[in-house]
Design a protein around this motif. Structure first.
Motif, PDB file in Angstrom:
ATOM      1  N   TRP A  87      11.933  -4.290   6.314  1.00 22.79           N
ATOM      2  CA  TRP A  87      10.674  -4.937   5.895  1.00 22.79           C
ATOM      3  C   TRP A  87       9.482  -4.065   6.279  1.00 22.79           C
ATOM      4  CZ3 TRP A  87       6.158  -6.572   8.149  1.00 22.79           C
ATOM      5  CH2 TRP A  87       5.328  -7.393   7.363  1.00 22.79           C
ATOM      6  N   GLN A  89       9.462  -0.837   6.857  1.00 24.64           N
ATOM      7  CA  GLN A  89       9.463   0.394   6.051  1.00 24.64           C
ATOM      8  C   GLN A  89       8.748   0.134   4.721  1.00 24.64           C
ATOM      9  OE1 GLN A  89      11.107   3.816   6.645  1.00 24.64           O
ATOM     10  NE2 GLN A  89       9.317   3.812   5.291  1.00 24.64           N
ATOM     11  N   ALA A  90       9.118  -0.966   4.071  1.00 20.66           N
ATOM     12  CA  ALA A  90       8.509  -1.294   2.771  1.00 20.66           C
ATOM     13  C   ALA A  90       7.014  -1.573   2.953  1.00 20.66           C
ATOM     14  CB  ALA A  90       9.212  -2.507   2.165  1.00 20.66           C
ATOM     15  N   HIS A  91       6.674  -2.278   4.020  1.00 14.93           N
ATOM     16  CA  HIS A  91       5.272  -2.634   4.259  1.00 14.93           C
ATOM     17  C   HIS A  91       4.429  -1.378   4.490  1.00 14.93           C
ATOM     18  CE1 HIS A  91       2.050  -5.328   5.453  1.00 14.93           C
ATOM     19  NE2 HIS A  91       1.843  -4.588   6.529  1.00 14.93           N
ATOM     20  N   THR A  93       5.197   1.679   3.503  1.00 19.17           N
ATOM     21  CA  THR A  93       5.168   2.426   2.237  1.00 19.17           C
ATOM     22  C   THR A  93       4.102   1.848   1.300  1.00 19.17           C
ATOM     23  OG1 THR A  93       7.524   2.812   2.510  1.00 19.17           O
ATOM     24  CG2 THR A  93       6.638   3.247   0.315  1.00 19.17           C
ATOM     25  N   ASP A  94       3.921   0.522   1.354  1.00 20.92           N
ATOM     26  CA  ASP A  94       2.909  -0.126   0.503  1.00 20.92           C
ATOM     27  C   ASP A  94       1.487   0.050   1.035  1.00 20.92           C
ATOM     28  OD1 ASP A  94       4.843  -0.992  -1.168  1.00 20.92           O
ATOM     29  OD2 ASP A  94       4.867  -3.080  -0.478  1.00 20.92           O
ATOM     30  N   GLY A  95       1.354   0.798   2.121  1.00 19.27           N
ATOM     31  CA  GLY A  95       0.011   1.050   2.652  1.00 19.27           C
ATOM     32  C   GLY A  95      -0.399   0.115   3.776  1.00 19.27           C
ATOM     33  N   GLY A  96       0.515  -0.795   4.180  1.00 19.11           N
ATOM     34  CA  GLY A  96       0.199  -1.689   5.300  1.00 19.11           C
ATOM     35  C   GLY A  96       0.370  -0.930   6.616  1.00 19.11           C
ATOM     36  N   GLN A 123       7.110 -14.083   5.212  1.00 25.34           N
ATOM     37  CA  GLN A 123       7.665 -13.602   3.944  1.00 25.34           C
ATOM     38  C   GLN A 123       9.129 -14.009   3.797  1.00 25.34           C
ATOM     39  OE1 GLN A 123       6.473  -9.710   2.795  1.00 25.34           O
ATOM     40  NE2 GLN A 123       8.138  -9.508   1.305  1.00 25.34           N
TER      41      GLN A 123
END
Ligand SMILES: Cc1cc2nc3c(=O)[nH]c(=O)nc-3n(C[C@H](O)[C@H](O)[C@H](O)COP(=O)(O)OP(=O)(O)OC[C@H]3O[C@@H](n4cnc5c(N)ncnc54)[C@H](O)[C@@H]3O)c2cc1C
Length: 476
Positions: A87, A89-91, A93-96, A123
């Protein structure tokens, strides 16, 4: 995700299959697990805060108030240890959380801010709700406080602060922790009235930047308080007092070590545990391995060891081992520890072993604390410009001045847990009444079960309990 129901009539909410009291991490994870299980059920979560999944710990807004474990240790899914890492990693990558780059470690090794962790829990709950809806399940967030509860063999009825009443087949007390700094206490030492909240950066900004700040308590809450003071721009001296003057060790990421307790069922008492642990730590160190490696294998066995122990053994543990257990096991995140070490090095921070005897204020309103230093009989008065209560958590429900704990105790629907910690329950989480009979319709999980399991508050404890309790509730 969930539809807040403020002001709505109870009839519109309908009778819940499961009514969860408290929507912090515990209540949220229980709801998530219930929504993931096959079958349709109507879940009602009563939580006064506007957002679920945050509670006391994950409502934090400061980036410096981080989890005390790295991402690889803090999954909320007991079947998927990498869940938080993925989670995050994705966050990222999304700029968070762009600030994470400064830590320069792989994502699994990051110590996320607690506020971000709350978002992760939210989430996962939202995803579980989508899945649950397909099966006909629903989740309703009622923004209110439960102030009263009645139960018999068939159902539970709760009364909300606004006067409404809700019915349910089953209710779960997921009421969490009562942080000493924020909880009205029945037998107050006067500390709360005089002290500032360790997490309230805005209130700490009210202090002069060079204020002499006194802090009571030297555990992880104190580390948070240092972070809050730092954020508030404080540059003055800080004096910390606690009974033993012990600081939390920093959490490193040691290699795996053999799970020696699973092969040693003869180890039952705190003394036997300590001896075995010391031997393993010494062996590890002789091999050039961090002592934290053997210590980290103990965690999963604590609930079993604690529940098997006699009252005398539990008392021995609390009296003699607890301060060392707390400082070695409940370790500080690296970021907080770096700040602490820096302050020590600069000479701005001192840690002293002394017990608090009382709180007063000077004629000009400055806080004064009366202290008995360890090994001395004389009581001395120390005066500061500000005082912070970092004594941690109040686990004794008899001392908490809140409507629901008070009413449940007065009506004998619950009884206090072992050593006065939290409330008593059977191994499945069914609460015990004043006559020690398990309730058919009332359960508890998380921090209220401190007396039953000792370690019953951390993310991993709560995640495991949520899964087991959800399975139990759907089987009733
Ligand atoms: C400051 C802090 C930092 C922590 N950091 C970590 C960490 O880094 N790592 C870790 O593993 N663990 C940590 N913990 C411990 C653990 O993760 C938390 O205790 C965990 O969030 C417990 O969740 P909870 O829902 O049981 O309790 P809480 O977070 O206390 O939530 C309980 C909720 O119940 C609600 N409630 C209470 N009474 C009622 C009522 N009568 N009616 C309706 N609602 C009610 C409250 O409003 C609250 O939101 C921390 C705890 C604290 C306090």
């Amino acid at each position: 995700m969930t539809e807040p129901q403020g002001g709505q009539a109870a009839t519109a909410i309908g009778e819940a299959d499961v009514l969860i009291i408290g929507g912090g991490l515990s209540g949220t994870l229980l709801a998530m697990q219930l929504l993931r299980l096959p079958g349709a059920r109507h879940i009602v979560l009563v939580e006064p805060r506007p957002e679920l999944g945050r509670g006391e710990a994950y409502s934090a807004t400061e980036l410096g108030h981080t989890l005390n474990g790295n991402a690889a240790r803090m999954s909320i899914d007991p079947d998927d240890a990498d869940d938080l890492t993925r989670w995050l990693q994705a966050h990222i990558t999304d700029g968070g959380w762009p600030e994470s780059a400064a830590q320069q470690v792989p994502v699994a090794h990051l110590f996320p801010p607690r506020g971000l962790f709350g978002r992760y829990a939210q989430q996962r709950l939202a995803e579980a709700l989508v899945r649950g809806k397909v099966q006909g399940s629903s989740l309703t967030h009622v923004r209110d406080e439960v102030i009263g509860l009645q139960t018999d063999d068939r159902r539970v009825q709760v009364t909300l602060k606004d006067g409404r009443q809700l019915q349910a087949s089953i209710a779960v007390l997921a009421t969490g922790m009562f942080p000493a700094a924020r909880t009205a206490q029945r037998q107050s030492s006067g500390l709360n009235a005089a002290a500032l909240d360790p997490w309230d950066v805005a209130a700490l900004r009210g202090l002069p930047v060079d204020a002499r700040v006194l802090i009571i308590g030297s555990g992880l809450t104190m580390v948070d308080a240092l972070e809050s003071l730092n954020q508030a721009g404080h540059r003055g001296p800080i004096e910390v007092f606690s009974r033993h003057g012990l600081l939390p060790h920093v959490r490193r990421q040691p290699p795996a070590w053999e799970d020696f307790l699973s092969q040693a069922p003869e180890i039952r008492s705190p003394l036997q545990l300590l001896r075995a642990l010391r031997q393993h730590c010494q062996r590890a160190q002789a091999m050039g391995i961090d002592w934290q490696a053997p210590l980290d294998t103990v965690r999963v066995h604590i609930p079993r060891l604690w529940s098997q122990a006699s009252d005398v053994q539990r008392r021995q543990f609390v009296r003699h081992v607890r301060p060392w257990w707390e400082s070695h096991h409940h370790r500080s995140p690296p970021q907080g520890n770096a700040l602490l070490q820096k302050l020590l090095k600069e000479g701005r921070l001192t840690i002293q072993a002394a017990s608090l005897q009382g709180v007063a204020s000077s004629d000009d309103g400055r806080p004064q604390i009366r202290l008995r230093y360890r090994g001395q009989t004389q009581v001395r008065v120390v005066e500061g410009d500000g005082l912070i209560n970092s004594t941690g958590i109040e686990y004794d429900w008899r001392r908490v001045d809140k409507a629901l704990p008070r009413q449940l105790l007065e009506r004998g629907l619950i009884r206090v847990g072992n050593l006065g910690l939290g409330i008593a329950a059977d191994p499945s989480g069914a609460v015990l009444n004043a006559q020690s009979q398990p309730a058919k319709r009332l359960f508890a999980m998380g921090p209220p079960l401190r007396g039953e399991w000792w370690e019953s508050t951390a993310v991993t404890d709560v995640a495991l309990q949520a899964k087991a309790l959800a399975a139990k509730l759907v089987s009733l």
